[in-house]
Design a protein around this motif. Structure first.
Motif, PDB file in Angstrom:
ATOM      1  N   GLU A  57      -3.969  -0.479   2.914  1.00 12.74           N
ATOM      2  CA  GLU A  57      -2.744  -0.162   3.644  1.00 12.74           C
ATOM      3  C   GLU A  57      -1.594   0.240   2.720  1.00 12.74           C
ATOM      4  O   GLU A  57      -0.492   0.510   3.174  1.00 12.74           O
ATOM      5  CB  GLU A  57      -2.339  -1.361   4.500  1.00 12.74           C
ATOM      6  N   GLY A  58      -1.851   0.249   1.404  1.00 10.64           N
ATOM      7  CA  GLY A  58      -0.824   0.649   0.448  1.00 10.64           C
ATOM      8  C   GLY A  58       0.143  -0.452   0.061  1.00 10.64           C
ATOM      9  O   GLY A  58       1.146  -0.188  -0.588  1.00 10.64           O
ATOM     10  N   SER A  59      -0.156  -1.676   0.414  1.00 11.28           N
ATOM     11  CA  SER A  59       0.700  -2.819   0.079  1.00 11.28           C
ATOM     12  C   SER A  59       0.161  -3.489  -1.184  1.00 11.28           C
ATOM     13  O   SER A  59      -0.434  -4.574  -1.141  1.00 11.28           O
ATOM     14  CB  SER A  59       0.753  -3.812   1.242  1.00 11.28           C
ATOM     15  N   PHE A  60       0.389  -2.833  -2.309  1.00 10.04           N
ATOM     16  CA  PHE A  60      -0.218  -3.273  -3.563  1.00 10.04           C
ATOM     17  C   PHE A  60       0.392  -4.571  -4.091  1.00 10.04           C
ATOM     18  O   PHE A  60      -0.322  -5.390  -4.682  1.00 10.04           O
ATOM     19  CB  PHE A  60      -0.142  -2.156  -4.605  1.00 10.04           C
ATOM     20  N   GLU A  61       1.679  -4.782  -3.894  1.00 10.64           N
ATOM     21  CA  GLU A  61       2.287  -6.037  -4.340  1.00 10.64           C
ATOM     22  C   GLU A  61       1.718  -7.211  -3.549  1.00 10.64           C
ATOM     23  O   GLU A  61       1.429  -8.274  -4.112  1.00 10.64           O
ATOM     24  CB  GLU A  61       3.804  -5.971  -4.232  1.00 10.64           C
ATOM     25  N   GLY A  62       1.558  -7.031  -2.245  1.00 14.10           N
ATOM     26  CA  GLY A  62       0.935  -8.071  -1.437  1.00 14.10           C
ATOM     27  C   GLY A  62      -0.496  -8.329  -1.873  1.00 14.10           C
ATOM     28  O   GLY A  62      -0.964  -9.470  -1.895  1.00 14.10           O
ATOM     29  N   ALA A  63      -1.199  -7.256  -2.230  1.00 14.39           N
ATOM     30  CA  ALA A  63      -2.573  -7.394  -2.699  1.00 14.39           C
ATOM     31  C   ALA A  63      -2.627  -8.202  -3.992  1.00 14.39           C
ATOM     32  O   ALA A  63      -3.499  -9.056  -4.161  1.00 14.39           O
ATOM     33  CB  ALA A  63      -3.197  -6.018  -2.899  1.00 14.39           C
ATOM     34  N   VAL A  64      -1.687  -7.933  -4.906  1.00  8.75           N
ATOM     35  CA  VAL A  64      -1.623  -8.711  -6.146  1.00  8.75           C
ATOM     36  C   VAL A  64      -1.521 -10.202  -5.813  1.00  8.75           C
ATOM     37  O   VAL A  64      -2.209 -11.038  -6.412  1.00  8.75           O
ATOM     38  CB  VAL A  64      -0.436  -8.256  -7.033  1.00  8.75           C
ATOM     39  N   ASP A  65      -0.686 -10.540  -4.841  1.00 10.54           N
ATOM     40  CA  ASP A  65      -0.514 -11.941  -4.453  1.00 10.54           C
ATOM     41  C   ASP A  65      -1.802 -12.531  -3.883  1.00 10.54           C
ATOM     42  O   ASP A  65      -2.187 -13.650  -4.227  1.00 10.54           O
ATOM     43  CB  ASP A  65       0.614 -12.082  -3.432  1.00 10.54           C
ATOM     44  N   GLY A  83     -10.132  -7.070  -8.540  1.00 12.42           N
ATOM     45  CA  GLY A  83      -9.279  -6.613  -7.445  1.00 12.42           C
ATOM     46  C   GLY A  83      -7.818  -6.554  -7.839  1.00 12.42           C
ATOM     47  O   GLY A  83      -7.113  -5.582  -7.544  1.00 12.42           O
ATOM     48  N   ARG A  84      -7.354  -7.615  -8.524  1.00  9.09           N
ATOM     49  CA  ARG A  84      -5.944  -7.625  -8.922  1.00  9.09           C
ATOM     50  C   ARG A  84      -5.657  -6.543  -9.956  1.00  9.09           C
ATOM     51  O   ARG A  84      -4.584  -5.927  -9.942  1.00  9.09           O
ATOM     52  CB  ARG A  84      -5.550  -9.008  -9.448  1.00  9.09           C
ATOM     53  N   ALA A  85      -6.624  -6.255 -10.816  1.00  7.12           N
ATOM     54  CA  ALA A  85      -6.440  -5.164 -11.784  1.00  7.12           C
ATOM     55  C   ALA A  85      -6.232  -3.841 -11.061  1.00  7.12           C
ATOM     56  O   ALA A  85      -5.362  -3.042 -11.437  1.00  7.12           O
ATOM     57  CB  ALA A  85      -7.654  -5.077 -12.714  1.00  7.12           C
TER      58      ALA A  85
END
Length: 131
Positions: A57-65, A83-85
């Motif tokens: 969905e393009g929410s990369f900061e949320g994905a990092v979390d 995944g976080r990388a």
């Protein structure tokens, strides 16, 4: 049917969420993953899947979390670091992406996906330095 028979089983929601995710129904997948987390907030796999949905969905900061939670729950699995990388890479956080993918490869040196991501990150760093 499994959910009707096991409405308090987080893993059942996680498995159905994965099916929805593979079918491209990301909203339904997220809903099931969210239910699973409410029932059991100790399943690293569920948090990784949520991370991949956020990336889609393009929410990369949320994905990092989300990947960070996965790593905290299962620090010996290369999957969370990989995944976080990817999420860090998409945010142009190349140092963080490099550190995470190197950790993934430390845990599982044979992982071809992590090896390829390391090459992509290295190339991006070279390109960035050339500018």
């Amino acid at each position: 049917r499994s959910i009707d028979m096991n409405p308090d089983d987080a893993w059942v929601f996680t498995k159905r969420g994965w099916v929805y995710e593979k079918m491209g129904s990301l909203d339904k997948a997220w809903d099931d993953y969210d239910k699973a987390v409410k029932l059991d907030d100790q399943n690293a796999w569920t948090f990784r899947r949520r991370g991949y949905i956020l990336m889609a969905e393009g929410s990369f900061e949320g994905a990092v979390d989300e990947f960070g939670v996965s790593i905290n729950l299962e620090p010996t699995s290369h999957h969370g670091y990989c995944g976080r990388a990817k999420a860090h890479y998409m945010l142009s956080h190349f140092d963080e992406a490099d550190a995470d993918i190197r950790k993934a490869l430390e845990i599982n040196p044979a992982d071809a996906e992590s090896q390829n991501i390391l090459k992509v990150i290295a190339q991006s760093r070279v390109t960035q330095l050339a500018k």
